[in-house]
Design a protein around this motif. Structure first.
Motif, PDB file in Angstrom:
ATOM      1  N   ASP A  68       0.803  -1.218   0.000  1.00  0.00           N
ATOM      2  CA  ASP A  68       0.000   0.000   0.000  1.00  0.00           C
ATOM      3  C   ASP A  68       0.844   1.280   0.000  1.00  0.00           C
ATOM      4  O   ASP A  68       0.345   2.360   0.289  1.00  0.00           O
ATOM      5  N   GLY A  69       2.129   1.159  -0.314  1.00  0.00           N
ATOM      6  CA  GLY A  69       2.990   2.339  -0.355  1.00  0.00           C
ATOM      7  C   GLY A  69       4.373   2.063   0.193  1.00  0.00           C
ATOM      8  O   GLY A  69       4.962   1.018  -0.094  1.00  0.00           O
ATOM      9  N   LYS A  70       4.881   2.980   0.989  1.00  0.00           N
ATOM     10  CA  LYS A  70       6.225   2.800   1.545  1.00  0.00           C
ATOM     11  C   LYS A  70       6.310   3.428   2.933  1.00  0.00           C
ATOM     12  O   LYS A  70       5.481   4.246   3.328  1.00  0.00           O
ATOM     13  N   VAL A  71       7.320   3.010   3.653  1.00  0.00           N
ATOM     14  CA  VAL A  71       7.620   3.555   4.973  1.00  0.00           C
ATOM     15  C   VAL A  71       9.064   4.056   4.949  1.00  0.00           C
ATOM     16  O   VAL A  71       9.988   3.280   4.674  1.00  0.00           O
ATOM     17  N   THR A  72       9.258   5.334   5.174  1.00  0.00           N
ATOM     18  CA  THR A  72      10.605   5.889   5.320  1.00  0.00           C
ATOM     19  C   THR A  72      10.842   6.070   6.814  1.00  0.00           C
ATOM     20  O   THR A  72      10.058   6.725   7.498  1.00  0.00           O
ATOM     21  N   TRP A  73      11.901   5.459   7.316  1.00  0.00           N
ATOM     22  CA  TRP A  73      12.126   5.425   8.753  1.00  0.00           C
ATOM     23  C   TRP A  73      13.549   5.848   9.112  1.00  0.00           C
ATOM     24  O   TRP A  73      14.470   5.811   8.285  1.00  0.00           O
ATOM     25  N   CYS A  74      13.715   6.263  10.348  1.00  0.00           N
ATOM     26  CA  CYS A  74      15.051   6.543  10.873  1.00  0.00           C
ATOM     27  C   CYS A  74      15.041   6.289  12.373  1.00  0.00           C
ATOM     28  O   CYS A  74      13.985   6.265  13.010  1.00  0.00           O
ATOM     29  N   GLU A  75      16.225   6.067  12.930  1.00  0.00           N
ATOM     30  CA  GLU A  75      16.346   5.787  14.359  1.00  0.00           C
ATOM     31  C   GLU A  75      17.423   6.663  14.975  1.00  0.00           C
ATOM     32  O   GLU A  75      18.490   6.876  14.377  1.00  0.00           O
ATOM     33  N   LEU A  76      17.143   7.135  16.187  1.00  0.00           N
ATOM     34  CA  LEU A  76      18.044   8.017  16.922  1.00  0.00           C
ATOM     35  C   LEU A  76      18.417   7.380  18.248  1.00  0.00           C
ATOM     36  O   LEU A  76      17.540   6.895  18.978  1.00  0.00           O
ATOM     37  N   ALA A  77      19.699   7.398  18.578  1.00  0.00           N
ATOM     38  CA  ALA A  77      20.138   6.865  19.868  1.00  0.00           C
ATOM     39  C   ALA A  77      19.645   7.765  21.000  1.00  0.00           C
ATOM     40  O   ALA A  77      19.552   8.980  20.852  1.00  0.00           O
TER      41      ALA A  77
END
Length: 217
Positions: free
Chosen positions: A123-132
């Motif tokens: 159904d689309g896309k997920v753009t993700w990021c993670e921060l400590a």
């Protein structure tokens, strides 16, 4: 005994329409939630990432796109996800030193996050990021080794049921409202121990206060 419940770091999400005027609203929302979670050190970077990820949707998918922001803990990292319905317009990473405007936002995300990526979905896309966050455990608190050690001690007090009903939480982390009473019990017990072994409790308190004021690590 204070029976106030603590703020759990439960995942949350917010549906919105990708428009420029929504960006400051999203930034304020993220700032509020991370503040409640006690993750003040991650707030500035998280706000910047949300701005860039949402702006990327506005620029490459289009204004008015139905979008979702998801915020959660991934271990000891804060995870930010922006969901949109277009699986073709993928984020582009360019050198931030180039003069091209497109892609510089993702270069910034790449520079300030520990990791990021794109997940394609039906159904689309997920753009993700993670921060400590600097936390010792996903449900812990910041503050360095002294706070970590204190949490471990207070967790043991809860497990031993030294407080009515014990201290409820995950692992050795505790709700600060309930833990206040436990902390007082810990201090009192240590003073009893010092007295029993021939030491002056008042002198120990003075030394502890001096150490606290110096912020000794």
């Amino acid at each position: 005994m204070i029976h106030e419940s603590c703020m759990a770091r439960k995942p949350w999400h917010l549906a919105f329409t990708a428009e420029p005027e929504e960006v400051p609203v999203l930034r304020r929302t993220v700032r509020m939630h991370l503040g409640l979670w006690g993750l003040h050190e991650a707030i500035e970077a998280a706000e910047l990432c949300v701005s860039e990820l949402v702006s990327n949707v506005i620029t490459h998918v289009g204004p008015g796109t139905p979008t979702d922001l998801h915020v959660s803990m991934s271990g000891t990292y804060v995870r930010l996800e922006v969901h949109d319905p277009d699986s073709r317009a993928l984020p582009t990473l360019l050198d931030a030193s180039t003069e091209a405007e497109n892609g510089r936002g993702m270069a910034l995300v790449d520079a300030i996050t520990d990791r990021w990526g794109v997940q394609l979905r039906d159904d689309g896309k997920v753009t993700w990021c993670e921060l400590a966050t600097g936390l010792a455990s996903p449900s812990g608190h910041g503050g360095g080794i002294r706070v970590t050690r204190a949490e471990a001690v207070l967790g043991l007090y809860g497990q031993a049921a030294l407080l009515p009903g014990g201290i409820r939480g995950q692992g050795t982390s505790v709700c600060t409202a309930v833990a206040k009473a436990a902390a007082i019990d810990v201090i009192a017990d240590l003073l009893h121990w010092l007295h029993r072994h021939g030491y002056d409790p008042d002198e120990a308190l003075d030394c502890a206060q001096t150490s606290f004021e110096r912020g000794a690590g």
